[in-house]
Design a protein around this motif. Structure first.
Motif, PDB file in Angstrom:
ATOM      1  N   ALA A  37       0.837  -1.210   0.000  1.00  0.00           N
ATOM      2  CA  ALA A  37       0.000   0.000   0.000  1.00  0.00           C
ATOM      3  C   ALA A  37       0.867   1.254   0.000  1.00  0.00           C
ATOM      4  O   ALA A  37       0.553   2.228  -0.692  1.00  0.00           O
ATOM      5  N   CYS A  38       1.958   1.230   0.749  1.00  0.00           N
ATOM      6  CA  CYS A  38       2.861   2.393   0.778  1.00  0.00           C
ATOM      7  C   CYS A  38       3.545   2.594  -0.563  1.00  0.00           C
ATOM      8  O   CYS A  38       3.730   3.732  -1.008  1.00  0.00           O
ATOM      9  N   LEU A  39       3.913   1.507  -1.215  1.00  0.00           N
ATOM     10  CA  LEU A  39       4.512   1.635  -2.545  1.00  0.00           C
ATOM     11  C   LEU A  39       3.507   2.169  -3.556  1.00  0.00           C
ATOM     12  O   LEU A  39       3.853   2.981  -4.409  1.00  0.00           O
ATOM     13  N   ARG A  40       2.247   1.728  -3.466  1.00  0.00           N
ATOM     14  CA  ARG A  40       1.214   2.284  -4.359  1.00  0.00           C
ATOM     15  C   ARG A  40       1.051   3.776  -4.119  1.00  0.00           C
ATOM     16  O   ARG A  40       0.923   4.560  -5.069  1.00  0.00           O
ATOM     17  N   LEU A  41       1.072   4.182  -2.856  1.00  0.00           N
ATOM     18  CA  LEU A  41       0.981   5.608  -2.541  1.00  0.00           C
ATOM     19  C   LEU A  41       2.167   6.358  -3.136  1.00  0.00           C
ATOM     20  O   LEU A  41       2.002   7.417  -3.739  1.00  0.00           O
ATOM     21  N   LEU A  42       3.357   5.815  -2.988  1.00  0.00           N
ATOM     22  CA  LEU A  42       4.549   6.457  -3.532  1.00  0.00           C
ATOM     23  C   LEU A  42       4.441   6.620  -5.044  1.00  0.00           C
ATOM     24  O   LEU A  42       4.687   7.703  -5.583  1.00  0.00           O
ATOM     25  N   HIS A  43       4.047   5.565  -5.748  1.00  0.00           N
ATOM     26  CA  HIS A  43       3.937   5.635  -7.204  1.00  0.00           C
ATOM     27  C   HIS A  43       2.838   6.602  -7.641  1.00  0.00           C
ATOM     28  O   HIS A  43       3.011   7.338  -8.616  1.00  0.00           O
ATOM     29  N   THR A  44       1.731   6.618  -6.919  1.00  0.00           N
ATOM     30  CA  THR A  44       0.653   7.550  -7.240  1.00  0.00           C
ATOM     31  C   THR A  44       1.107   8.986  -7.021  1.00  0.00           C
ATOM     32  O   THR A  44       0.837   9.873  -7.845  1.00  0.00           O
ATOM     33  N   ALA A  45       1.801   9.229  -5.911  1.00  0.00           N
ATOM     34  CA  ALA A  45       2.293  10.577  -5.621  1.00  0.00           C
ATOM     35  C   ALA A  45       3.291  11.027  -6.685  1.00  0.00           C
ATOM     36  O   ALA A  45       3.227  12.170  -7.161  1.00  0.00           O
ATOM     37  N   ARG A  46       4.190  10.153  -7.075  1.00  0.00           N
ATOM     38  CA  ARG A  46       5.159  10.512  -8.120  1.00  0.00           C
ATOM     39  C   ARG A  46       4.455  10.876  -9.413  1.00  0.00           C
ATOM     40  O   ARG A  46       4.794  11.851 -10.065  1.00  0.00           O
ATOM     41  N   ALA A  47       3.464  10.074  -9.789  1.00  0.00           N
ATOM     42  CA  ALA A  47       2.741  10.340 -11.028  1.00  0.00           C
ATOM     43  C   ALA A  47       1.957  11.648 -10.937  1.00  0.00           C
ATOM     44  O   ALA A  47       1.971  12.456 -11.864  1.00  0.00           O
ATOM     45  N   ALA A  48       1.288  11.856  -9.821  1.00  0.00           N
ATOM     46  CA  ALA A  48       0.466  13.060  -9.664  1.00  0.00           C
ATOM     47  C   ALA A  48       1.307  14.321  -9.584  1.00  0.00           C
ATOM     48  O   ALA A  48       0.883  15.389 -10.038  1.00  0.00           O
ATOM     49  N   LEU A  49       2.497  14.220  -9.017  1.00  0.00           N
ATOM     50  CA  LEU A  49       3.334  15.404  -8.818  1.00  0.00           C
ATOM     51  C   LEU A  49       4.359  15.603  -9.924  1.00  0.00           C
ATOM     52  O   LEU A  49       5.071  16.607  -9.922  1.00  0.00           O
ATOM     53  N   SER A  50       4.430  14.677 -10.867  1.00  0.00           N
ATOM     54  CA  SER A  50       5.461  14.760 -11.903  1.00  0.00           C
ATOM     55  C   SER A  50       5.236  15.916 -12.871  1.00  0.00           C
ATOM     56  O   SER A  50       6.186  16.448 -13.418  1.00  0.00           O
ATOM     57  N   ASP A  51       4.001  16.317 -13.094  1.00  0.00           N
ATOM     58  CA  ASP A  51       3.721  17.423 -14.010  1.00  0.00           C
ATOM     59  C   ASP A  51       2.659  18.323 -13.391  1.00  0.00           C
ATOM     60  O   ASP A  51       1.473  18.135 -13.611  1.00  0.00           O
ATOM     61  N   THR A  52       3.114  19.287 -12.621  1.00  0.00           N
ATOM     62  CA  THR A  52       2.180  20.178 -11.933  1.00  0.00           C
ATOM     63  C   THR A  52       1.488  21.146 -12.881  1.00  0.00           C
ATOM     64  O   THR A  52       0.556  21.828 -12.472  1.00  0.00           O
ATOM     65  N   THR A  53       1.908  21.195 -14.136  1.00  0.00           N
ATOM     66  CA  THR A  53       1.235  22.076 -15.090  1.00  0.00           C
ATOM     67  C   THR A  53      -0.084  21.485 -15.574  1.00  0.00           C
ATOM     68  O   THR A  53      -0.961  22.217 -16.003  1.00  0.00           O
ATOM     69  N   THR A  54      -0.225  20.153 -15.504  1.00  0.00           N
ATOM     70  CA  THR A  54      -1.468  19.533 -15.977  1.00  0.00           C
ATOM     71  C   THR A  54      -2.369  19.070 -14.846  1.00  0.00           C
ATOM     72  O   THR A  54      -3.550  18.840 -15.071  1.00  0.00           O
ATOM     73  N   VAL A  55      -1.827  18.925 -13.641  1.00  0.00           N
ATOM     74  CA  VAL A  55      -2.625  18.470 -12.503  1.00  0.00           C
ATOM     75  C   VAL A  55      -2.614  19.562 -11.437  1.00  0.00           C
ATOM     76  O   VAL A  55      -1.564  19.920 -10.919  1.00  0.00           O
ATOM     77  N   SER A  56      -3.785  20.091 -11.137  1.00  0.00           N
ATOM     78  CA  SER A  56      -3.883  21.160 -10.142  1.00  0.00           C
ATOM     79  C   SER A  56      -3.645  20.611  -8.742  1.00  0.00           C
ATOM     80  O   SER A  56      -3.815  19.409  -8.502  1.00  0.00           O
TER      81      SER A  56
ATOM     82  N   ALA B  56      -5.539  20.867  -6.199  1.00  0.00           N
ATOM     83  CA  ALA B  56      -6.784  20.260  -5.721  1.00  0.00           C
ATOM     84  C   ALA B  56      -6.967  18.864  -6.302  1.00  0.00           C
ATOM     85  O   ALA B  56      -7.374  17.928  -5.602  1.00  0.00           O
ATOM     86  N   ALA B  57      -6.663  18.710  -7.574  1.00  0.00           N
ATOM     87  CA  ALA B  57      -6.782  17.394  -8.205  1.00  0.00           C
ATOM     88  C   ALA B  57      -5.767  16.424  -7.613  1.00  0.00           C
ATOM     89  O   ALA B  57      -6.070  15.252  -7.408  1.00  0.00           O
ATOM     90  N   THR B  58      -4.563  16.915  -7.317  1.00  0.00           N
ATOM     91  CA  THR B  58      -3.538  16.067  -6.707  1.00  0.00           C
ATOM     92  C   THR B  58      -4.009  15.567  -5.350  1.00  0.00           C
ATOM     93  O   THR B  58      -3.876  14.376  -5.031  1.00  0.00           O
ATOM     94  N   ALA B  59      -4.587  16.461  -4.558  1.00  0.00           N
ATOM     95  CA  ALA B  59      -5.095  16.063  -3.241  1.00  0.00           C
ATOM     96  C   ALA B  59      -6.177  15.002  -3.379  1.00  0.00           C
ATOM     97  O   ALA B  59      -6.214  14.021  -2.624  1.00  0.00           O
ATOM     98  N   THR B  60      -7.041  15.160  -4.367  1.00  0.00           N
ATOM     99  CA  THR B  60      -8.103  14.185  -4.600  1.00  0.00           C
ATOM    100  C   THR B  60      -7.525  12.844  -5.036  1.00  0.00           C
ATOM    101  O   THR B  60      -7.960  11.786  -4.562  1.00  0.00           O
ATOM    102  N   LEU B  61      -6.525  12.878  -5.918  1.00  0.00           N
ATOM    103  CA  LEU B  61      -5.897  11.643  -6.389  1.00  0.00           C
ATOM    104  C   LEU B  61      -5.185  10.892  -5.267  1.00  0.00           C
ATOM    105  O   LEU B  61      -5.155   9.666  -5.259  1.00  0.00           O
TER     106      LEU B  61
END
Length: 100
Positions: free
Chosen positions: A14-33, A35-40
């Motif tokens: 579960a922690c690794l899934r969180l890490l991978h999700t966070a990396r993906a969500a934070l990798s391009d802050t120009t396309t993901v706001s 608020a959307a990152t927090a939701t993801l």
């Protein structure tokens, strides 16, 4: 994975899934706001928190790191050695850094 219970394994996963999700969500802050990152991240954070509690690992980072390392396959013999002057980080060194 000697000594790793199924609950600890689930928590590490579960922690690794969180890490991978966070990396993906934070990798391009120009396309993901933000608020959307927090939701993801809300779902994976809740999943990891719950899994850590069930495994008795909440607040016990040293044991959690050991369980995450248990999920990491050993290096293949065909992999190149570390560059000169840059030794790979050992498990014990990684754990020491996580205890601060």
């Amino acid at each position: 994975m000697t000594g790793t219970t199924s609950e600890e394994l689930l928590a590490a996963q579960a922690c690794l899934r969180l890490l991978h999700t966070a990396r993906a969500a934070l990798s391009d802050t120009t396309t993901v706001s933000p608020a959307a990152t927090a939701t993801l991240l809300a779902g994976p954070i809740a999943e990891a928190d719950d899994a850590l509690r069930r495994a008795g690992l909440a607040g016990n980072e040293a044991v959690l790191i050991d369980r995450i390392y248990d999920l990491t396959p050993p290096p293949r013999s065909s992999e190149r050695p570390a560059a000169a002057g840059h030794a790979p980080l050992s498990r014990s060194c990684a754990r020491e850094g996580g205890r601060s």
